[in-house]
Design an enzyme around this catalytic site. Structure first.
Site, mmCIF file in Angstrom:
data_model
loop_
_atom_site.group_PDB
_atom_site.id
_atom_site.type_symbol
_atom_site.label_atom_id
_atom_site.label_comp_id
_atom_site.label_asym_id
_atom_site.label_seq_id
_atom_site.Cartn_x
_atom_site.Cartn_y
_atom_site.Cartn_z
ATOM 1 N N TRP A 90 0.850 -1.186 0.000
ATOM 2 C CA TRP A 90 0.000 0.000 0.000
ATOM 3 C C TRP A 90 0.888 1.240 0.000
ATOM 4 C CZ3 TRP A 90 -4.741 1.523 -0.967
ATOM 5 C CH2 TRP A 90 -5.152 2.784 -0.528
ATOM 6 N N ASP A 193 2.157 2.586 -20.313
ATOM 7 C CA ASP A 193 0.749 3.001 -20.155
ATOM 8 C C ASP A 193 0.698 4.160 -19.171
ATOM 9 O OD1 ASP A 193 -1.992 3.051 -20.444
ATOM 10 O OD2 ASP A 193 -2.376 1.324 -19.156
#
Length: 287
Positions: A90, A193
């Site tokens: 995270w 991307d």
């Protein structure tokens, strides 16, 4: 999720599972246990190696020691259409005054890392949920034509979104592509991307890259996409160019490089992106 977390050695109770909005393909969650915080994705409607390819891309970027990426703790390779899980670190923080500058400097360092002498990749990746086939080419023009533009054109034809004048201009561009983009630009490892939603901020304002679709290619291909949908601060571009200056023909090749991503969006999301495709083809595709 608890069973998957146990596989990585976290046997502590799950204290919080919170859905995260914003993704078009996966279901995403913030998960907190008594030991750690995680970012977890799930999906059961994608190919078996979908999460493996993401993990492999992150590891390729990490191995350059140039820019931060989240640590991957676990991923499934599915059998059939069972639900797959990807468990990652995270990452959370607030932008600092230096975040944009560091993002530009570190991305330039990634692009300057000497990692390949050819264009392409040795494995399949994904762009969105579309399969992105890859092989090695000695010519960037050939790779970009055969592995990027042509497959998206064919998908658009199958979907009825590439016909008439649009198709003729597209075919003309493919034939004449070597007139517009360089054959052998410097080879860079690209995120592949990199829109504004695929970087985030960690502790002390450090930028992280996420959700890659890596490829070895022209660094201008990457920079062109960062300009397509926004999401990058001005000092990002200034600091990038201080490390890796853009070639003087960048503005000429930028639309052709943006065309690939517009075709992807045309194929994924529909005719709302057709106008952008047509504007570029009208400039480069001779009838």
């Amino acid at each position: 999720m608890h069973e998957k977390l146990q596989l990585i050695g976290d046997n502590s109770p799950v204290q919080l599972v919170q859905p995260i909005a914003g993704g078009d393909i996966n279901q995403a969650y913030y998960v907190q246990t008594a030991e750690k915080h995680y970012f977890i994705k799930t999906n059961q409607h994608v190919p078996a190696d979908f999460f493996k390819m993401e993990a492999d891309g992150l590891e390729r970027i990490r191995a350059t020691n140039t820019i931060a990426v989240p640590e991957v703790y676990y991923y499934d390779i599915a059998k059939g259409y069972e639900e797959m899980v990807l468990i990652m670190e995270w990452v959370e923080g607030n932008k600092s005054n230096s975040t944009g500058r560091v993002l530009g400097e570190n991305l330039a360092a990634l692009h300057l890392a000497e990692t390949s002498s050819s264009y392409g990749l040795d494995q399949t990746t994904f762009v969105g949920e579309l399969t992105q086939e890859n092989i090695w080419y000695d010519s960037w023009v050939d790779y970009y034509r055969e592995m990027r533009l042509r497959p998206q054109m064919e998908i658009a034809m199958e979907k009825g979104r590439m016909k008439g004048k649009r198709q003729k201009r597209m075919e003309s561009l493919l034939v004449n592509l070597d007139q517009y983009i360089p054959k052998t630009p410097p080879v860079s490892l690209l995120h592949g991307d990199l829109w504004g939603g695929n970087w985030l901020v960690g502790k002390d304002g450090e930028p992280y890259l996420i959700d890659p679709s890596v490829v070895y290619g022209d660094h201008l291909f990457e920079i062109a996409f960062t300009e397509l949908f926004g999401g990058f601060p001005a000092d990002f571009y200034q600091s990038y160019q201080a490390v890796f200056p853009l070639e003087n023909y960048y503005e000429e090749v930028k639309p052709i490089y943006q065309l690939f991503y517009l075709l992807v969006h045309l194929n994924l999301f529909g005719e709302g992106y057709g106008g952008g495709v047509d504007r570029i083809l009208a400039r480069y595709g001779k009838l």
